[in-house]
Design a protein around this motif. Structure first.
Motif, PDB file in Angstrom:
ATOM      1  N   PRO A  70       0.793  -1.227   0.000  1.00 52.06           N
ATOM      2  CA  PRO A  70       0.000   0.000   0.000  1.00 52.06           C
ATOM      3  C   PRO A  70       0.828   1.281   0.000  1.00 52.06           C
ATOM      4  N   THR A  71       2.070   1.204   0.516  1.00 49.92           N
ATOM      5  CA  THR A  71       2.857   2.433   0.689  1.00 49.92           C
ATOM      6  C   THR A  71       3.753   2.640  -0.519  1.00 49.92           C
ATOM      7  N   PRO A  72       3.767   3.847  -1.070  1.00 51.36           N
ATOM      8  CA  PRO A  72       4.619   4.067  -2.240  1.00 51.36           C
ATOM      9  C   PRO A  72       6.091   3.805  -1.959  1.00 51.36           C
ATOM     10  N   LEU A  73       6.761   3.292  -2.984  1.00 53.03           N
ATOM     11  CA  LEU A  73       8.214   3.052  -2.908  1.00 53.03           C
ATOM     12  C   LEU A  73       8.929   4.198  -3.617  1.00 53.03           C
ATOM     13  N   VAL A  74      10.081   4.558  -3.111  1.00 51.40           N
ATOM     14  CA  VAL A  74      10.906   5.555  -3.788  1.00 51.40           C
ATOM     15  C   VAL A  74      12.304   4.962  -3.978  1.00 51.40           C
ATOM     16  N   ALA A  75      12.767   4.911  -5.220  1.00 53.80           N
ATOM     17  CA  ALA A  75      14.116   4.426  -5.509  1.00 53.80           C
ATOM     18  C   ALA A  75      15.027   5.626  -5.709  1.00 53.80           C
ATOM     19  N   ASN A 121       8.770  13.501  -2.680  1.00 47.71           N
ATOM     20  CA  ASN A 121       8.297  13.387  -1.305  1.00 47.71           C
ATOM     21  C   ASN A 121       8.700  12.018  -0.739  1.00 47.71           C
ATOM     22  N   LEU A 122       9.321  12.052   0.426  1.00 49.91           N
ATOM     23  CA  LEU A 122       9.736  10.789   1.042  1.00 49.91           C
ATOM     24  C   LEU A 122       8.972  10.498   2.318  1.00 49.91           C
ATOM     25  N   ALA A 123       8.269  11.507   2.846  1.00 56.90           N
ATOM     26  CA  ALA A 123       7.604  11.344   4.147  1.00 56.90           C
ATOM     27  C   ALA A 123       6.627  10.179   4.095  1.00 56.90           C
ATOM     28  N   GLY A 124       6.842   9.214   4.982  1.00 55.56           N
ATOM     29  CA  GLY A 124       5.941   8.070   5.079  1.00 55.56           C
ATOM     30  C   GLY A 124       6.139   7.012   4.005  1.00 55.56           C
ATOM     31  N   ASN A 125       7.070   7.222   3.093  1.00 57.50           N
ATOM     32  CA  ASN A 125       7.290   6.251   2.013  1.00 57.50           C
ATOM     33  C   ASN A 125       8.514   5.375   2.295  1.00 57.50           C
ATOM     34  N   HIS A 126       8.587   4.252   1.584  1.00 59.93           N
ATOM     35  CA  HIS A 126       9.728   3.344   1.752  1.00 59.93           C
ATOM     36  C   HIS A 126      10.797   3.680   0.706  1.00 59.93           C
ATOM     37  N   ALA A 127      11.999   3.990   1.170  1.00 58.49           N
ATOM     38  CA  ALA A 127      13.070   4.400   0.256  1.00 58.49           C
ATOM     39  C   ALA A 127      14.082   3.281   0.055  1.00 58.49           C
ATOM     40  N   LEU A 128      14.519   3.153  -1.191  1.00 59.38           N
ATOM     41  CA  LEU A 128      15.559   2.178  -1.560  1.00 59.38           C
ATOM     42  C   LEU A 128      16.734   2.954  -2.121  1.00 59.38           C
ATOM     43  N   LEU A 129      17.864   2.922  -1.440  1.00 60.57           N
ATOM     44  CA  LEU A 129      19.060   3.609  -1.928  1.00 60.57           C
ATOM     45  C   LEU A 129      19.865   2.629  -2.783  1.00 60.57           C
ATOM     46  N   LEU A 130      20.189   3.040  -4.000  1.00 57.84           N
ATOM     47  CA  LEU A 130      20.876   2.158  -4.940  1.00 57.84           C
ATOM     48  C   LEU A 130      22.282   2.687  -5.214  1.00 57.84           C
ATOM     49  N   ALA A 143      24.372  10.210   1.487  1.00 62.50           N
ATOM     50  CA  ALA A 143      23.070  10.074   0.817  1.00 62.50           C
ATOM     51  C   ALA A 143      22.002   9.658   1.826  1.00 62.50           C
ATOM     52  N   SER A 144      22.346   8.760   2.727  1.00 60.76           N
ATOM     53  CA  SER A 144      21.372   8.298   3.724  1.00 60.76           C
ATOM     54  C   SER A 144      20.938   9.446   4.627  1.00 60.76           C
ATOM     55  N   ALA A 145      21.885  10.317   5.015  1.00 55.84           N
ATOM     56  CA  ALA A 145      21.541  11.448   5.883  1.00 55.84           C
ATOM     57  C   ALA A 145      20.519  12.337   5.186  1.00 55.84           C
ATOM     58  N   SER A 146      20.741  12.568   3.914  1.00 56.30           N
ATOM     59  CA  SER A 146      19.835  13.430   3.159  1.00 56.30           C
ATOM     60  C   SER A 146      18.439  12.797   3.061  1.00 56.30           C
ATOM     61  N   ILE A 147      18.413  11.504   2.794  1.00 58.15           N
ATOM     62  CA  ILE A 147      17.125  10.798   2.659  1.00 58.15           C
ATOM     63  C   ILE A 147      16.404  10.756   4.012  1.00 58.15           C
ATOM     64  N   LEU A 148      17.133  10.393   5.065  1.00 55.16           N
ATOM     65  CA  LEU A 148      16.494  10.232   6.378  1.00 55.16           C
ATOM     66  C   LEU A 148      15.973  11.558   6.928  1.00 55.16           C
ATOM     67  N   SER A 149      16.594  12.678   6.529  1.00 51.68           N
ATOM     68  CA  SER A 149      16.129  13.987   7.022  1.00 51.68           C
ATOM     69  C   SER A 149      14.746  14.316   6.461  1.00 51.68           C
ATOM     70  N   PRO A 152      11.366   9.334   5.658  1.00 52.40           N
ATOM     71  CA  PRO A 152      10.764   8.140   5.044  1.00 52.40           C
ATOM     72  C   PRO A 152      10.287   7.149   6.107  1.00 52.40           C
ATOM     73  N   ALA A 153       9.348   6.276   5.724  1.00 50.80           N
ATOM     74  CA  ALA A 153       8.908   5.217   6.647  1.00 50.80           C
ATOM     75  C   ALA A 153      10.053   4.245   6.889  1.00 50.80           C
ATOM     76  N   SER A 154      10.878   4.018   5.867  1.00 51.00           N
ATOM     77  CA  SER A 154      12.042   3.145   6.018  1.00 51.00           C
ATOM     78  C   SER A 154      13.043   3.482   4.942  1.00 51.00           C
ATOM     79  N   LEU A 155      14.286   3.082   5.181  1.00 50.72           N
ATOM     80  CA  LEU A 155      15.337   3.210   4.162  1.00 50.72           C
ATOM     81  C   LEU A 155      16.119   1.907   4.144  1.00 50.72           C
ATOM     82  N   ARG A 156      16.303   1.363   2.930  1.00 50.36           N
ATOM     83  CA  ARG A 156      17.125   0.167   2.752  1.00 50.36           C
ATOM     84  C   ARG A 156      18.170   0.496   1.702  1.00 50.36           C
ATOM     85  N   MET A 157      19.374  -0.018   1.882  1.00 48.75           N
ATOM     86  CA  MET A 157      20.409   0.205   0.872  1.00 48.75           C
ATOM     87  C   MET A 157      20.686  -1.079   0.111  1.00 48.75           C
ATOM     88  N   VAL A 158      20.740  -0.970  -1.207  1.00 50.57           N
ATOM     89  CA  VAL A 158      21.029  -2.130  -2.053  1.00 50.57           C
ATOM     90  C   VAL A 158      22.348  -1.878  -2.770  1.00 50.57           C
TER      91      VAL A 158
END
Ligand code: PRP
Ligand code: URA
Length: 210
Positions: A70-75, A121-130, A143-149, A152-158
């Motif tokens: 249900p929650t949008p993903l952001v790559a 917009n990252l607020a409440g969304n799941h982020a994937l750092l590539l 990059a993670s600091a910028s995304i987490l600020s 997002p609901a979550s951040l995962r790095m691939v």
């Protein structure tokens, strides 16, 4: 390094593809294709625990309750090399939004300099750092600091290959960001390249000389 921080994707297909990526004789067109295929295996593992919600549909025979994301993903690929991983994600999750972070390491200091950033917009969304290479970790930490600020609901790095130094740097700066990789290599050399690694990912992807 904490066991929860790094997940090694050791599926035989992932290992098979990684070995060809490491091969110095693999030319850029093949390197790009292999990167796309390997990213699919990595991203499936990285999104394994994404929350799902119920969704009722009618099959041709009867109603059934299925599940959906249900929650949008952001790559968010880190330019340049992360771009090689993007298409696998947009193919697999067509509804994904895409942001870009441009970082370049200084060859001498190994510190990343930011030259571009465009994030949705990252607020409440799941982020994937590539980013295929986690070397000193400087780029990933920044990059993670910028995304987490941006909340997002979550951040995962691939990534494709991680170095112990990079995993440690991420663990210190962002212990809640899980990392998914096809390999944890031995160490960095004096120029900040991963050993055994696969060389300069961006150069091999785009056929540019270091
Ligand atoms: C490479 C790689 C990562 C970074 C990793 O990018 O793609 O982004 O180095 O190194 P780090 O963990 O020590 O920060 P580079 O700066 O060479 O830019 P490019 O992708 O444009 O070639
Ligand atoms: N970036 C690369 O592309 N390769 C490495 O080994 C380290 C950083």
């Amino acid at each position: 390094m904490g066991p929860a921080m790094l997940t090694m994707v050791d599926h035989p297909l992932a290992q098979h593809l990684l070995t060809s990526l490491r091969d110095r004789d693999t030319p850029p067109p093949v390197f790009r294709t292999l990167t796309r295929r390997l990213t699919l295996a990595l991203v499936l593992e990285a999104t394994r625990d994404l929350p799902t919600a119920p969704r009722k549909v009618d099959t041709p025979l009867e109603p059934v309750e299925g599940r959906e994301i249900p929650t949008p993903l952001v790559a968010i690929p880190i330019l340049r090399a992360g771009l090689g991983m993007l298409e696998a994600v947009t193919d697999t999750f067509p509804g994904v939004a895409v942001g870009y972070i441009g970082l370049e390491r200084d060859e001498r200091t190994l510190q990343p300099t930011s030259y571009y950033e465009k994030l949705p917009n990252l607020a409440g969304n799941h982020a994937l750092l590539l980013d295929p290479m986690l070397a000193t970790g400087g780029s990933a930490v920044r990059a993670s600091a910028s995304i987490l600020s941006r909340g997002p609901a979550s951040l995962r790095m691939v990534c494709v290959v991680a170095a112990p130094e990079g995993v440690r740097a991420m663990e210190e700066a962002h212990p809640d960001v899980p990392i998914f990789a096809a390999a944890l290599d031995r160490e960095l050399n004096q120029r900040g390249y991963i050993l055994p690694g696969l060389g300069d990912f961006g150069d091999r992807l785009y056929g540019t000389e270091p």
